[in-house]
Design a protein around this motif. Structure first.
Motif, PDB file in Angstrom:
ATOM      1  N   VAL A  29      56.760 -68.910  -8.951  1.00 29.16           N
ATOM      2  CA  VAL A  29      55.615 -68.038  -8.645  1.00 29.16           C
ATOM      3  C   VAL A  29      54.814 -67.743  -9.914  1.00 29.16           C
ATOM      4  CG1 VAL A  29      54.964 -65.726  -7.882  1.00 29.16           C
ATOM      5  CG2 VAL A  29      56.694 -67.009  -6.615  1.00 29.16           C
ATOM      6  N   ILE A  30      55.510 -67.403 -11.009  1.00 30.22           N
ATOM      7  CA  ILE A  30      54.823 -67.088 -12.273  1.00 30.22           C
ATOM      8  C   ILE A  30      54.064 -68.304 -12.780  1.00 30.22           C
ATOM      9  CG2 ILE A  30      55.181 -66.461 -14.693  1.00 30.22           C
ATOM     10  CD1 ILE A  30      57.645 -64.832 -13.696  1.00 30.22           C
ATOM     11  N   ASP A  31      54.704 -69.481 -12.744  1.00 30.89           N
ATOM     12  CA  ASP A  31      54.046 -70.695 -13.224  1.00 30.89           C
ATOM     13  C   ASP A  31      52.787 -70.999 -12.405  1.00 30.89           C
ATOM     14  OD1 ASP A  31      54.244 -73.169 -14.972  1.00 30.89           O
ATOM     15  OD2 ASP A  31      54.197 -74.079 -12.975  1.00 30.89           O
ATOM     16  N   ARG A  32      52.846 -70.786 -11.080  1.00 26.95           N
ATOM     17  CA  ARG A  32      51.682 -71.013 -10.221  1.00 26.95           C
ATOM     18  C   ARG A  32      50.544 -70.064 -10.614  1.00 26.95           C
ATOM     19  NH1 ARG A  32      52.715 -68.817  -4.693  1.00 26.95           N
ATOM     20  NH2 ARG A  32      54.432 -70.327  -4.682  1.00 26.95           N
ATOM     21  N   CYS A  33      50.861 -68.798 -10.839  1.00 26.21           N
ATOM     22  CA  CYS A  33      49.843 -67.810 -11.219  1.00 26.21           C
ATOM     23  C   CYS A  33      49.218 -68.147 -12.577  1.00 26.21           C
ATOM     24  CB  CYS A  33      50.453 -66.413 -11.257  1.00 26.21           C
ATOM     25  SG  CYS A  33      50.965 -65.796  -9.647  1.00 26.21           S
ATOM     26  N   VAL A  34      50.044 -68.616 -13.503  1.00 27.68           N
ATOM     27  CA  VAL A  34      49.529 -68.973 -14.835  1.00 27.68           C
ATOM     28  C   VAL A  34      48.538 -70.130 -14.724  1.00 27.68           C
ATOM     29  CG1 VAL A  34      50.170 -69.943 -17.083  1.00 27.68           C
ATOM     30  CG2 VAL A  34      51.532 -68.099 -16.089  1.00 27.68           C
ATOM     31  N   ARG A  35      48.847 -71.115 -13.905  1.00 30.36           N
ATOM     32  CA  ARG A  35      47.928 -72.250 -13.736  1.00 30.36           C
ATOM     33  C   ARG A  35      46.606 -71.795 -13.125  1.00 30.36           C
ATOM     34  NH1 ARG A  35      50.003 -75.504 -10.045  1.00 30.36           N
ATOM     35  NH2 ARG A  35      52.074 -74.569  -9.809  1.00 30.36           N
ATOM     36  N   PHE A  36      46.681 -70.900 -12.129  1.00 32.44           N
ATOM     37  CA  PHE A  36      45.448 -70.354 -11.542  1.00 32.44           C
ATOM     38  C   PHE A  36      44.656 -69.556 -12.582  1.00 32.44           C
ATOM     39  CE2 PHE A  36      47.496 -70.228  -7.044  1.00 32.44           C
ATOM     40  CZ  PHE A  36      47.082 -71.536  -6.836  1.00 32.44           C
ATOM     41  N   MET A  37      45.378 -68.767 -13.367  1.00 39.47           N
ATOM     42  CA  MET A  37      44.748 -67.826 -14.291  1.00 39.47           C
ATOM     43  C   MET A  37      43.931 -68.546 -15.371  1.00 39.47           C
ATOM     44  SD  MET A  37      46.678 -64.683 -16.242  1.00 39.47           S
ATOM     45  CE  MET A  37      47.788 -65.750 -17.119  1.00 39.47           C
ATOM     46  N   TYR A  38      44.429 -69.684 -15.854  1.00 40.56           N
ATOM     47  CA  TYR A  38      43.765 -70.379 -16.965  1.00 40.56           C
ATOM     48  C   TYR A  38      42.857 -71.521 -16.507  1.00 40.56           C
ATOM     49  CZ  TYR A  38      46.690 -67.879 -20.306  1.00 40.56           C
ATOM     50  OH  TYR A  38      47.284 -66.906 -21.052  1.00 40.56           O
ATOM     51  N   ILE A  69      54.887 -66.938 -21.281  1.00 39.15           N
ATOM     52  CA  ILE A  69      54.742 -65.896 -20.253  1.00 39.15           C
ATOM     53  C   ILE A  69      56.027 -65.776 -19.430  1.00 39.15           C
ATOM     54  CG2 ILE A  69      53.462 -65.251 -18.169  1.00 39.15           C
ATOM     55  CD1 ILE A  69      50.971 -66.492 -19.504  1.00 39.15           C
ATOM     56  N   LEU A  70      56.718 -66.886 -19.201  1.00 45.90           N
ATOM     57  CA  LEU A  70      58.008 -66.829 -18.515  1.00 45.90           C
ATOM     58  C   LEU A  70      59.023 -66.014 -19.331  1.00 45.90           C
ATOM     59  CD1 LEU A  70      58.345 -70.483 -17.184  1.00 45.90           C
ATOM     60  CD2 LEU A  70      58.307 -68.404 -15.783  1.00 45.90           C
ATOM     61  N   SER A  71      59.027 -66.229 -20.663  1.00 49.79           N
ATOM     62  CA  SER A  71      59.926 -65.454 -21.530  1.00 49.79           C
ATOM     63  C   SER A  71      59.556 -63.978 -21.503  1.00 49.79           C
ATOM     64  CB  SER A  71      59.858 -65.975 -22.973  1.00 49.79           C
ATOM     65  OG  SER A  71      60.203 -67.337 -23.035  1.00 49.79           O
ATOM     66  N   LEU A  72      58.249 -63.694 -21.526  1.00 46.21           N
ATOM     67  CA  LEU A  72      57.777 -62.309 -21.485  1.00 46.21           C
ATOM     68  C   LEU A  72      58.185 -61.627 -20.173  1.00 46.21           C
ATOM     69  CD1 LEU A  72      55.996 -60.135 -22.896  1.00 46.21           C
ATOM     70  CD2 LEU A  72      54.041 -61.075 -21.658  1.00 46.21           C
ATOM     71  N   MET A  73      57.983 -62.312 -19.044  1.00 50.04           N
ATOM     72  CA  MET A  73      58.335 -61.737 -17.746  1.00 50.04           C
ATOM     73  C   MET A  73      59.853 -61.544 -17.619  1.00 50.04           C
ATOM     74  SD  MET A  73      55.644 -60.979 -16.083  1.00 50.04           S
ATOM     75  CE  MET A  73      56.410 -60.649 -14.484  1.00 50.04           C
ATOM     76  N   GLU A  74      60.616 -62.423 -18.254  1.00 45.50           N
ATOM     77  CA  GLU A  74      62.075 -62.272 -18.217  1.00 45.50           C
ATOM     78  C   GLU A  74      62.495 -60.988 -18.917  1.00 45.50           C
ATOM     79  OE1 GLU A  74      65.898 -65.134 -18.115  1.00 45.50           O
ATOM     80  OE2 GLU A  74      64.059 -65.891 -19.000  1.00 45.50           O
ATOM     81  N   LEU A  75      61.818 -60.662 -20.017  1.00 42.83           N
ATOM     82  CA  LEU A  75      62.092 -59.399 -20.716  1.00 42.83           C
ATOM     83  C   LEU A  75      61.672 -58.206 -19.853  1.00 42.83           C
ATOM     84  CD1 LEU A  75      61.089 -59.912 -24.468  1.00 42.83           C
ATOM     85  CD2 LEU A  75      63.350 -59.409 -23.565  1.00 42.83           C
ATOM     86  N   GLU A  96      49.376 -81.402 -27.894  1.00 44.01           N
ATOM     87  CA  GLU A  96      50.262 -80.741 -26.954  1.00 44.01           C
ATOM     88  C   GLU A  96      49.445 -80.117 -25.830  1.00 44.01           C
ATOM     89  OE1 GLU A  96      52.921 -78.076 -28.905  1.00 44.01           O
ATOM     90  OE2 GLU A  96      53.129 -79.364 -30.667  1.00 44.01           O
ATOM     91  N   ASN A  97      50.134 -79.785 -24.746  1.00 40.74           N
ATOM     92  CA  ASN A  97      49.491 -79.121 -23.618  1.00 40.74           C
ATOM     93  C   ASN A  97      49.528 -77.611 -23.851  1.00 40.74           C
ATOM     94  OD1 ASN A  97      48.663 -78.073 -21.210  1.00 40.74           O
ATOM     95  ND2 ASN A  97      50.017 -79.320 -19.933  1.00 40.74           N
ATOM     96  N   PRO A  98      48.397 -76.984 -24.222  1.00 48.41           N
ATOM     97  CA  PRO A  98      48.428 -75.553 -24.555  1.00 48.41           C
ATOM     98  C   PRO A  98      48.809 -74.687 -23.354  1.00 48.41           C
ATOM     99  CG  PRO A  98      46.170 -76.376 -24.528  1.00 48.41           C
ATOM    100  CD  PRO A  98      47.055 -77.557 -24.405  1.00 48.41           C
ATOM    101  N   ARG A  99      48.417 -75.105 -22.133  1.00 46.59           N
ATOM    102  CA  ARG A  99      48.730 -74.292 -20.963  1.00 46.59           C
ATOM    103  C   ARG A  99      50.236 -74.294 -20.688  1.00 46.59           C
ATOM    104  NH1 ARG A  99      45.451 -75.453 -15.564  1.00 46.59           N
ATOM    105  NH2 ARG A  99      46.713 -77.358 -15.608  1.00 46.59           N
ATOM    106  N   ALA A 100      50.877 -75.427 -20.882  1.00 48.65           N
ATOM    107  CA  ALA A 100      52.326 -75.492 -20.682  1.00 48.65           C
ATOM    108  C   ALA A 100      53.058 -74.617 -21.696  1.00 48.65           C
ATOM    109  CB  ALA A 100      52.808 -76.938 -20.789  1.00 48.65           C
ATOM    110  N   ASP A 122      45.050 -70.877 -27.263  1.00 45.86           N
ATOM    111  CA  ASP A 122      44.300 -71.667 -28.244  1.00 45.86           C
ATOM    112  C   ASP A 122      44.196 -73.097 -27.716  1.00 45.86           C
ATOM    113  OD1 ASP A 122      43.231 -72.942 -30.440  1.00 45.86           O
ATOM    114  OD2 ASP A 122      44.364 -71.725 -31.873  1.00 45.86           O
ATOM    115  N   LEU A 123      42.979 -73.527 -27.430  1.00 42.54           N
ATOM    116  CA  LEU A 123      42.754 -74.855 -26.856  1.00 42.54           C
ATOM    117  C   LEU A 123      42.605 -75.950 -27.911  1.00 42.54           C
ATOM    118  CD1 LEU A 123      40.211 -73.828 -24.069  1.00 42.54           C
ATOM    119  CD2 LEU A 123      42.686 -74.152 -23.856  1.00 42.54           C
ATOM    120  N   SER A 124      42.841 -75.610 -29.177  1.00 40.87           N
ATOM    121  CA  SER A 124      42.619 -76.605 -30.250  1.00 40.87           C
ATOM    122  C   SER A 124      43.830 -77.494 -30.484  1.00 40.87           C
ATOM    123  CB  SER A 124      42.252 -75.890 -31.551  1.00 40.87           C
ATOM    124  OG  SER A 124      43.276 -74.993 -31.928  1.00 40.87           O
TER     125      SER A 124
END
Length: 537
Positions: free
Chosen positions: A434-443, A413-419, A403-407, A397-399
């Motif tokens: 690695v996950i944080d880098r992919c998330v930045r590319f993805m969005y 996503i880090l919590s999800l991948m940890e599970l 706050e920084n929505p991507r952060a 949600d970009l609204s």
């Protein structure tokens, strides 16, 4: 139909409650001094102490102004409450009347020995004869719950501690003297001197216990006058009320005694003026006197968008609360299985739906709430392998302006991948990078052109992980594969449901154990984003 049924339930509960009875609790205190200035200074100090003590009890209290006291006296002197109170201070010089003229009833009639009349209303004054060795706080509570016009007055006068101890010691000495006389009589008659009259033994024990309380248990001595004034439109109703009150006090080993030829004095003593004209007093200690403090329950009755929460177990009054106005609006339903936790939650849900315009989001692990949500016209979203409903955990949600929505999304996503990765150690620092880098590319493209680029999914994250050169990225992609193209790909779809409906139920009943933990994390993120959005709006 639901509203009509709920209103009928509320009306039935209110009929069971005591909310039709208005109880006014007044504390009048006075000091014996010679001049007004000294009295004012002392009274202000006493008032401050009393207000602080009430605050510690959690009881709201306020000092009455002169006009409020007159209105109160007018209400007591006009039983039934039919005559309106019309008075302002500028009316005194205009009319030449005194304040008494504005509060006085049409007539008083004290010709009867055991009854009196105020206007057309009958009244009777009685006092409570306390015979019980132990008192219960339920006595006053039951009297106050009576559906009758009644004034209960307690005149409490403190006794100087030194004088009280001296008086009790004198009584103990008198009783000991009587015991010696009885023992002399026993010796002369030739029987055992330890055989004493039962009353004398009882009085001796009680007096010594009282002396011990005053000397070593920080107890004070008080003189109490307990008056009850009943009012009713007819003599028959008055007799019925008196019979009911008498039955209640007898249950607690006390007696209600009618005052003969003192009806006028007792009626005036029941007015909040601090004057006691009845010289019938009972000595009590601090503990015994505290039994009659009329604050045994905490009531919760709020106005506005208040929700019904049942009846107070002690006072039987309806509990109405607006949780949004409380210090902490969160709530928990705790109880053993079968005690009605789910039903209480459904009742609150219905009440909030009918009485407010709030949005309601239900996370339903056991499928209990779906029928109710459908009945209220809400959106039921079934999360299951065979369900047509899908929620994309990668939705952003970009609204959120502040706050920084991507952060925030990266943290989720880090919590999800940890599970997903699991294990004893979870994600390592390299994995997180690695996950944080992919998330930045993805969005990146979606944030730059949100209207053109579609929302990323788990498939996009998987493909980006596969392209990374690190060995850890390959391990992460392999862990994620079952949730992308394997048998647990429930969340690898674009969102196709309306999450902005007023009433939304997320049904997780058909999810297996492998997806339930991940689903709960995704639902928590979804609900948190909706709550944050609502808070900003």
């Amino acid at each position: 139909g639901v509203r009509q049924e709920y209103v009928e339930m509320l009306e039935n509960q209110i009929a069971k409650s005591n909310n039709g009875i208005v109880r006014t609790k007044l504390l009048t205190f006075g000091v014996n001094v010679d001049d007004l200035s000294t009295a004012r200074a002392r009274l202000e100090r006493v008032e401050a102490d009393i207000m602080n003590n009430f605050k510690k009890l959690g009881v709201k209290s306020a000092a009455l102004s002169g006009l409020e006291r007159l209105e109160l006296l007018h209400g007591q002197l006009h039983p039934g409450g039919n005559d309106p109170f019309r008075f302002s201070w500028d009316m005194i010089p205009k009319t030449g009347l005194s304040t008494k003229d504005f509060i006085a009833p049409t007539s008083f009639d004290f010709r009867f020995s055991r009854l009196f009349r105020v206007g057309t209303t009958w009244g009777a004054s009685s006092y409570l004869q306390i015979l019980a060795s132990e008192l219960s706080d339920k006595l006053l509570a039951e009297l106050l719950e009576l559906d009758a016009e009644m004034t209960i007055t307690l005149h409490v006068q403190t006794v100087d501690q030194a004088a009280a101890v001296k008086a009790i010691k004198a009584k103990v000495s008198d009783i000991d003297k009587m015991k010696v006389e009885e023992q002399k009589k026993a010796v002369r008659s030739g029987y055992d001197m330890d055989i004493l009259p039962p009353d004398l033994v009882t009085y001796s024990q009680d007096a010594k216990t009282l002396l011990e309380d005053l000397q070593s248990r920080n107890e004070r001595m008080f003189l109490l006058t307990f008056l009850v004034v009943n009012m009713a439109p007819t003599r028959r109703e008055l007799d019925n009320d008196l019979f009911t009150v008498s039955g209640i006090v007898q249950k607690y080993n006390c007696a209600l005694k009618r005052l003969d030829f003192q009806q006028e004095q007792a009626f005036l003593s029941s007015l909040p003026l601090g004057h006691n004209a009845i010289e019938i007093q009972r000595g009590l200690t601090t503990s015994s006197t505290a039994i009659f403090v009329p604050f045994i329950t905490q009531e919760l009755r709020m106005d506005g968008e208040a929700v019904y929460y049942g009846l107070n177990a002690l006072s039987h009054n309806v509990i109405m609360a607006n949780r949004k106005k409380l210090k902490n609006p969160n709530g928990l339903f705790l109880g053993v299985p079968g005690s009605g936790k789910s039903f209480a939650a459904k009742r609150e849900l219905v009440n909030v739906f009918l009485a407010t315009r709030d949005r309601i989001i239900v996370v339903d692990p056991m499928g209990e709430y779906s029928p109710l949500i459908r009945r209220l016209g809400g959106q039921v979203i079934e999360i299951a392998p065979d369900s047509p409903h899908h929620i994309n955990p990668m939705d952003i949600d970009l609204s959120f302006d502040e706050e920084n929505p991507r952060a925030l999304k990266a943290d989720f996503i880090l919590s999800l991948m940890e599970l997903i990765v699991g294990g004893k150690d979870g994600l390592q620092p390299i994995d997180r990078t690695v996950i944080d880098r992919c998330v930045r590319f993805m969005y990146r493209e979606h944030i730059q052109h949100p209207e053109k680029k579609q929302m990323p999914t788990l498939q996009d994250l998987y493909e980006l992980l596969c392209k990374q050169p690190e060995a850890e990225a390959s391990r992460l992609a392999t862990s994620l594969e079952i949730y992308v193209s394997g048998s647990l790909n429930v969340f690898n779809h674009e969102t196709n449901v309306d999450l902005n409906r007023r009433l939304v139920c997320l049904d997780l009943k058909k999810l297996g154990a492998g997806l339930r933990t991940i689903a709960m994390l995704i639902m928590q993120d979804l609900v948190n984003s909706q709550v944050s959005l609502n808070f900003m709006n």
